[in-house]
Scaffold this motif. Structure first.
Motif, short mmCIF file in Angstrom:
data_model
loop_
_atom_site.label_atom_id
_atom_site.label_comp_id
_atom_site.label_asym_id
_atom_site.label_seq_id
_atom_site.Cartn_x
_atom_site.Cartn_y
_atom_site.Cartn_z
N THR A 94 31.93 -3.12 -6.00
CA THR A 94 32.43 -2.78 -4.68
C THR A 94 31.29 -2.18 -3.85
O THR A 94 30.19 -1.94 -4.36
N GLN A 95 31.59 -1.91 -2.59
CA GLN A 95 30.59 -1.27 -1.74
C GLN A 95 30.20 0.10 -2.30
O GLN A 95 29.03 0.48 -2.29
N ARG A 96 31.19 0.82 -2.81
CA ARG A 96 30.91 2.14 -3.41
C ARG A 96 30.01 2.00 -4.63
O ARG A 96 29.08 2.79 -4.83
N ASP A 97 30.27 0.98 -5.46
CA ASP A 97 29.43 0.74 -6.63
C ASP A 97 27.98 0.49 -6.21
O ASP A 97 27.04 1.00 -6.84
N TRP A 98 27.80 -0.29 -5.14
CA TRP A 98 26.45 -0.60 -4.68
C TRP A 98 25.74 0.64 -4.14
O TRP A 98 24.54 0.83 -4.35
N LEU A 99 26.48 1.49 -3.44
CA LEU A 99 25.88 2.72 -2.91
C LEU A 99 25.41 3.63 -4.05
O LEU A 99 24.31 4.20 -4.00
N SER A 132 12.22 1.78 -15.36
CA SER A 132 13.25 2.61 -15.99
C SER A 132 14.45 2.85 -15.08
O SER A 132 15.60 2.75 -15.52
N CYS A 133 14.19 3.16 -13.81
CA CYS A 133 15.32 3.49 -12.92
C CYS A 133 16.20 2.26 -12.65
O CYS A 133 17.42 2.39 -12.52
N THR A 134 15.60 1.08 -12.55
CA THR A 134 16.43 -0.13 -12.36
C THR A 134 17.25 -0.43 -13.61
O THR A 134 18.40 -0.88 -13.51
N ALA A 135 16.68 -0.14 -14.78
CA ALA A 135 17.45 -0.32 -16.02
C ALA A 135 18.58 0.69 -16.12
O ALA A 135 19.68 0.36 -16.57
N TRP A 136 18.33 1.93 -15.69
CA TRP A 136 19.40 2.94 -15.67
C TRP A 136 20.57 2.48 -14.81
O TRP A 136 21.73 2.60 -15.21
N ALA A 137 20.24 1.96 -13.64
CA ALA A 137 21.29 1.47 -12.73
C ALA A 137 22.05 0.31 -13.37
O ALA A 137 23.28 0.22 -13.27
N GLY A 138 21.31 -0.58 -14.02
CA GLY A 138 21.95 -1.71 -14.69
C GLY A 138 22.87 -1.26 -15.81
O GLY A 138 23.98 -1.79 -15.97
N MET A 139 22.46 -0.25 -16.57
CA MET A 139 23.29 0.27 -17.65
C MET A 139 24.56 0.93 -17.11
O MET A 139 25.62 0.86 -17.73
N LEU A 142 26.81 -1.84 -16.25
CA LEU A 142 27.29 -2.45 -17.49
C LEU A 142 28.45 -1.64 -18.07
O LEU A 142 29.45 -2.20 -18.52
N ALA A 143 28.31 -0.31 -18.05
CA ALA A 143 29.37 0.56 -18.57
C ALA A 143 30.66 0.39 -17.77
O ALA A 143 31.76 0.54 -18.33
N ARG A 144 30.53 0.05 -16.49
CA ARG A 144 31.71 -0.16 -15.64
C ARG A 144 32.16 -1.62 -15.62
O ARG A 144 33.05 -1.99 -14.88
N ARG A 145 31.51 -2.44 -16.46
CA ARG A 145 31.84 -3.87 -16.60
C ARG A 145 31.72 -4.61 -15.28
O ARG A 145 32.59 -5.41 -14.91
N LYS A 146 30.63 -4.37 -14.56
CA LYS A 146 30.37 -5.04 -13.29
C LYS A 146 29.40 -6.19 -13.50
O LYS A 146 28.38 -6.05 -14.19
N VAL A 147 29.70 -7.33 -12.87
CA VAL A 147 28.88 -8.54 -13.01
C VAL A 147 27.42 -8.26 -12.70
O VAL A 147 26.51 -8.75 -13.38
#
Length: 201
Positions: A94-99, A132-139, A142-147
């Motif tokens: 969602t927009q909130r997820d992206w922010l 590292s920070c881009t991987a943190w965001a990806g993780m 992932l925990a929230r099951r977002k594509v």
């Protein structure tokens, strides 16, 4: 045998890198097979990786791998205690997820960068902190099951591959390339699942 050792030394490949490559590929295959042994395998690979990354002065990568260990322990516990429960559905961000994701990337990049330049002898603090920070965001996604978790993880992977080659860790780089390819497939599969979930909803 001597020729093999000479060849590995010429490429700056040691026994730890070989073991990490074997364990890393095994972890991905176990994850694909939905086998709980992916967690202890991943913990072993990550622990050994920290040793090599520390000696290569990739300190932000070390912190990232410590985070992976914590998440693996949590995942192992969660798997064994709640395996039969219905999983969280795969959805689009969602927009909130992206922010929040952008906040993790930019905030983490700044914090890690200054930490590295102030407290470590890091040789590539800007690059190391970005991976590292881009991987943190990806993780987090992932925990929230977002594509889109796969997109963030592959941004990290794309920058990590040349960084690892530059730091003379070729097997780590090849393992990351393998993970990059797996993440491309993961993104495609999750996108199909998310669209199917939306159609059902």
């Amino acid at each position: 045998m001597d020729h093999v050792q000479q060849w590995l030394q010429a490429l700056n490949i040691d026994a730890i890198q070989c073991i990490v490559l074997i364990l890393g590929v095994s972890e991905v295959l176990l994850a694909r097979a939905n086998n709980v042994w992916l967690y202890p395998t991943g913990i072993a690979a990550t622990t050994l990786s920290i040793y090599s990354l520390f000696h290569a002065k990739l300190y932000a990568e070390c912190l990232l791998h410590l985070y992976y260990i914590v998440m693996s322990i949590y995942g192992w516990w969660f798997w064994t205690t709640r395996r039969n429960n219905k999983p969280v559905e795969i959805t689009f961000s969602t927009q909130r997820d992206w922010l929040i994701t952008i906040g993790i990337v930019l905030g983490g990049w700044v914090v890690l960068y200054f930490f590295l330049i102030l407290f470590t002898p890091s040789e590539l603090p800007l690059w190391d902190s970005w991976v590292s920070c881009t991987a943190w965001a990806g993780m987090w996604l992932l925990a929230r099951r977002k594509v889109e978790n796969w997109l963030l993880l592959n941004i990290s992977n794309a920058f990590a591959i040349p960084l690892l080659f530059h730091k003379e860790l070729p097997l780590f780089a090849f393992l990351t390339l393998f993970l990059f390819i797996v993440a491309c497939k993961g993104y495609y599969d999750w996108m199909k699942t998310a669209k199917k979930n939306m159609a059902i909803a």
